[in-house]
Design a protein around this motif. Structure first.
Motif, mmCIF file in Angstrom:
data_model
loop_
_atom_site.group_PDB
_atom_site.id
_atom_site.type_symbol
_atom_site.label_atom_id
_atom_site.label_comp_id
_atom_site.label_asym_id
_atom_site.label_seq_id
_atom_site.Cartn_x
_atom_site.Cartn_y
_atom_site.Cartn_z
ATOM 1 N N GLU A 187 0.840 -1.200 0.000
ATOM 2 C CA GLU A 187 0.000 0.000 0.000
ATOM 3 C C GLU A 187 0.877 1.252 0.000
ATOM 4 O O GLU A 187 1.124 1.856 -1.022
ATOM 5 C CB GLU A 187 -0.951 -0.031 1.191
ATOM 6 N N ALA A 216 -8.874 -0.524 -14.677
ATOM 7 C CA ALA A 216 -9.274 0.177 -13.461
ATOM 8 C C ALA A 216 -10.772 -0.022 -13.277
ATOM 9 O O ALA A 216 -11.507 -0.233 -14.243
ATOM 10 C CB ALA A 216 -8.939 1.653 -13.553
ATOM 11 N N CYS A 236 -10.627 1.880 -7.965
ATOM 12 C CA CYS A 236 -9.829 0.700 -7.624
ATOM 13 C C CYS A 236 -8.757 0.512 -8.694
ATOM 14 O O CYS A 236 -9.069 0.252 -9.862
ATOM 15 C CB CYS A 236 -10.737 -0.524 -7.549
ATOM 16 N N VAL A 237 -7.499 0.676 -8.285
ATOM 17 C CA VAL A 237 -6.384 0.569 -9.223
ATOM 18 C C VAL A 237 -5.323 -0.363 -8.642
ATOM 19 O O VAL A 237 -5.021 -0.322 -7.452
ATOM 20 C CB VAL A 237 -5.762 1.949 -9.530
ATOM 21 N N GLU A 295 1.313 2.984 -4.224
ATOM 22 C CA GLU A 295 1.457 4.435 -4.071
ATOM 23 C C GLU A 295 2.799 4.693 -3.400
ATOM 24 O O GLU A 295 2.963 4.443 -2.212
ATOM 25 C CB GLU A 295 0.303 4.963 -3.214
ATOM 26 N N ASP A 348 -2.976 8.142 -5.691
ATOM 27 C CA ASP A 348 -4.341 7.944 -5.205
ATOM 28 C C ASP A 348 -5.167 9.217 -5.370
ATOM 29 O O ASP A 348 -6.351 9.168 -5.702
ATOM 30 C CB ASP A 348 -4.316 7.506 -3.737
ATOM 31 N N THR A 366 -9.733 6.036 -3.098
ATOM 32 C CA THR A 366 -8.938 5.196 -3.997
ATOM 33 C C THR A 366 -8.415 3.985 -3.248
ATOM 34 O O THR A 366 -7.777 4.117 -2.202
ATOM 35 C CB THR A 366 -7.755 5.984 -4.586
ATOM 36 N N PHE A 414 -5.917 0.683 -3.495
ATOM 37 C CA PHE A 414 -4.722 0.315 -4.252
ATOM 38 C C PHE A 414 -3.846 -0.580 -3.384
ATOM 39 O O PHE A 414 -4.090 -0.764 -2.196
ATOM 40 C CB PHE A 414 -3.942 1.571 -4.670
ATOM 41 N N THR A 431 -7.546 -5.625 -6.256
ATOM 42 C CA THR A 431 -7.440 -4.639 -7.325
ATOM 43 C C THR A 431 -7.200 -5.324 -8.658
ATOM 44 O O THR A 431 -6.607 -6.409 -8.717
ATOM 45 C CB THR A 431 -6.271 -3.662 -7.065
ATOM 46 N N SER A 449 -3.483 -2.858 -12.951
ATOM 47 C CA SER A 449 -3.452 -1.575 -13.646
ATOM 48 C C SER A 449 -2.099 -1.297 -14.287
ATOM 49 O O SER A 449 -2.021 -0.649 -15.334
ATOM 50 C CB SER A 449 -3.789 -0.450 -12.672
#
Length: 756
Positions: free
Chosen positions: A248, A462, A475-476, A480, A486, A506, A508, A514, A517
């Protein structure tokens, strides 16, 4: 694999939009400053044990045996494995992918100081570290080559069957070099060098691995949860659904956390062997000696130009330190982006990636482009001075219209806008170098430009969903890494839905929650690749909301979104109630998936920028202070100017560190790093930060996607070094061609000039 991308969407109109283009605070900001954000290094599982990697103490040779008797007496030690008894996973080898020769993750063959040769597992990190220091290895050393010069010597040991130059070398060329030389009125030749640079990420490299009913779960500090998942599945011969990677929030990567590393496989295999979760994070010293770096390079550059200031040819001979194998050698040296920057009809670069018994280079924010353009833009400045021209005027006369190797026009080229707007914001007023100034503190100005390709497209998906409670979720499948992705994707979806960005959340960083992507967040391409998929998904959800809402409210479909948009523009939460009601009527959630648009044909996408810098040079000490910088960048449409400013400021500081401070110091006898600490390896600190680093938007519309976006993550670092070096020359009349430009080099150059 996506075979049917979403149909192209109409390009957004130029100018400011309702949400996109606005300064929106980073979505994760509060979680990060309050400590709520969960990083992989924060994960603590019941029964978790701690692992430390054992590392080689010689640069080349073979491990003959290990003595772990003393280490096993340390209270809390659970397991010690060396190269002869480390349990190999089913795939038996660690590899980046099918194009690379597999190699055991822990091997008796040693190729550089710090290479993985074993692991210790204990109940606590303190016990694991203490035991690791007590393990003794017996080696059979072999002759090693620790520098490029040593590797290229006629009698050098061969590190590969075909010699110490990977693949025999590469050549990039376009046009007629001999014709360009013949057309030159002025020729400049100079040699330059750049030093290795360490990523020094805030959160060290590492992961926590656990097995649950045959499924591998990994909390990983990486730049790409889906990429790591796919490679782990290949190594352990598992179906993708039996591997879950959670990445994350990540405390910095800069390219060093893109690929699968040995520690991933070591942690996962130890967790399976011992039947309990394993935490493996490197210590700071190991970050220096074994987590990779930007390669050291050397190059000779020849430039030719007419007396009117038009470039006739650019030729380079480049060498980069590639480490012990071809695995990461492509990161050692390059020249393409520098040759894309200027409109020169005749270009050639000979590139040698040289094998050495040192750790391998790995992508680092602008890989190979930073080293290339740091040097080439100094040579461009030297040519301008040879012609007695203002360097800015010389740059303006040589703007490229097409990419030299594909001969394609750029999808958007804001370089001229960057020159014009950046110079105006800086107050550019060039004067010749102050080579006879008696002032102790000398000030000077300099500039440097950047071109950086942005064409690493891949399939992308996505999802955007509305829930019964009024939430809208983007939702990707990406990690990050601190760039604010995000927030950017929430803005894109909010624009497409015509709702307040505050309604969007968002999701991720978890491969089980997810879509795929992007393989990893890298190459300043995340918004370019994933953004259109997010917009397509939001547009599809908008259509579903209209259709379902019309049925629920017994009204025209268009009226549903018109009412919702009107409520949204008043910042009234009623739109959330409306969408929630529609989602509830649809069973609690209404979602849509979009995929990216097709890669553009007939154009080449590249990012451009120009930096303008003022420095102060202390003639007594040689110390250089960067006083201010204006950084103009063409990143296409800027989705969030606040985040763009952060990228520019951070990138410039990282480039400033490479230009003035950062330097590896290794023992030439045995390859041991002598400054593997944060106090010995200098990086920019609070006292080094310029008074002002200003971002100027020099963007022009980019036609390669419907959003009109490009990246801005890497170009700010790439453009920094030459601008600083050229400003130093302008301040005191000495040219330092070897980075970092440290006080001792400045003092020596000033002393040499005074004796001349």
């Amino acid at each position: 694999m996506i075979t049917d991308p979403s149909p192209p969407l109409d390009p957004w109109p130029q100018g400011a939009l309702r949400v996109v283009g606005r300064r929106v605070t980073r979505a994760s900001a509060m979680d990060k400053v309050t400590g709520r954000a969960c990083f992989a290094s924060d994960v603590a599982l019941p029964g978790m044990a701690h692992a430390v990697v054992l590392r080689a103490a010689i640069p080349r040779g073979r491990v003959l045996g290990a003595d772990a008797a003393a280490a096993m007496t340390v209270p809390g030690v659970i397991h010690i494995a060396g190269p002869f008894d480390f349990p190999l996973p089913p795939g038996t080898a660690y590899s980046l992918g099918p194009s690379f020769r597999p190699r055991p993750v822990i091997d008796a063959e040693v190729r550089f100081v710090g290479e993985e040769i074993g692991a210790v597992v204990a109940e606590t990190p303190v016990a694991a570290r203490l035991a690791a220091r007590l393990v003794r290895f017996d080696y059979a050393p072999q002759p090693a080559v620790l520098t490029m010069a040593a590797a290229l010597a006629p009698d050098a040991p061969r590190l590969a069957a075909d010699g110490n130059i990977v693949g025999g070398g590469d050549v990039l060329s376009a046009g007629d070099l001999e014709g360009g030389i013949a057309a030159s009125d002025v020729v400049v030749e100079a040699c330059y060098a750049t030093e290795a640079q360490h990523h020094n990420v805030l959160e060290p490299h590492g992961c926590v691995a656990a097995w649950d009913a045959g499924t591998l779960i990994m909390w990983d500090s990486s730049q790409g949860c889906h990429a790591i998942r796919e490679r782990l599945a290949a190594v352990f011969e598992l179906p993708l659904e039996r591997v879950r990677v959670i990445s994350e929030h990540v405390g910095g990567g800069f390219g060093s956390k893109i690929t699968l590393k040995p520690y991933h496989v070591i942690a996962a295999q130890l967790a399976r062997l011992l039947g309990r979760p394993i935490r493996l994070f490197t210590e700071r010293r190991d970050e220096f000696i074994a987590s990779h770096h930007r390669a050291a390079t050397g190059r000779t550059i020849w430039l030719g130009a007419t007396s009117a200031g038009r470039l006739t040819f650019i030729a380079q001979r480049v060498s980069g330190q590639a480490g012990p194998s071809a695995l990461f050698a492509r990161n050692a040296a390059g020249a393409a982006n520098g040759l894309r920057l200027h409109g020169c009809p005749n270009v050639r670069a000979e590139i040698r990636r040289v094998l050495t018994n040192t750790q391998a280079p790995i992508p680092f924010r602008g890989p190979t482009a930073a080293e290339d353009i740091f040097c080439l833009e100094q040579a461009i400045d030297e040519m301008a001075h040879a012609l007695a021209m203002d360097p800015l005027d010389f740059h303006r006369r040589n703007i490229a219209d097409i990419e030299p190797f594909t001969r394609l026009p750029y999808a958007g080229n804001g370089l001229r806008a960057c020159y014009d707007r950046g110079a105006a914001a800086f107050g550019w007023n060039w004067r010749p170098p102050q080579d006879a100034d008696d002032n102790v503190l000398a000030r000077g100005i300099g500039m440097g430009a950047v071109a950086y390709d942005g064409t690493l497209y891949e399939d992308s998906q996505a999802t955007v969903a509305a829930y019964r409670d009024g939430r809208i979720e983007v939702c990707v499948g990406l990690t990050e890494i601190g760039c604010g992705a995000d927030t950017v994707f929430a803005q894109i979806a909010a624009e497409a839905l015509d709702v307040p960005v505050d309604l969007l959340h968002t999701r991720f960083g978890d491969t089980h929650a997810t879509p795929r992507s992007i393989d990893s967040t890298n190459h300043s391409r995340t918004t370019t690749v994933v953004g259109p998929a997010v917009r397509a998904a939001a547009q599809a959800l908008r259509a579903l909301l209209m259709e379902q809402g019309a049925r629920l409210l017994q009204t025209e479909a268009a009226h549903v979104m018109q009412c919702g948009a009107a409520v949204a523009r008043r910042d009234d939460p009623g739109v959330a109630v409306t969408f929630g009601a529609i989602a509830a009527a649809a069973g609690g959630v209404l979602s849509a998936t979009g995929s990216r648009e097709r890669a553009p044909d007939g154009v080449f996408q590249a990012m451009f920028g120009a930096h303008f810098v003022e420095v102060e040079v202390d003639r007594r000490t040689g110390r250089v202070r960067v006083l201010r910088a204006v950084c103009a960048h063409d990143a296409g449409r800027v989705v969030n100017p606040l985040l763009a400013e952060s990228q520019v400021q951070g990138g410039f500081l990282q480039g400033m560190g490479m230009a003035l401070l950062e330097e590896r110091v290794a023992d030439p006898r045995d390859g041991h790093l002598l400054n593997a600490t944060m106090w010995a390896y200098r990086m920019p600190g609070a006292a080094d930060v310029p008074a002002s680093i200003r971002f100027v938007d020099g963007s022009v519309p980019d036609i390669s996607n419907s959003l009109g976006v490009k990246g801005i993550g890497e170009p700010p670092l790439i453009a920094a070094g030459a601008a600083i070096a050229n400003a130093i020359f302008n301040a005191c009349g000495v040219r330092i061609r070897s980075y970092p430009i440290t006080p001792d080099k400045v003092r020596a150059a000033l002393a040499d000039r005074s004796r001349a």
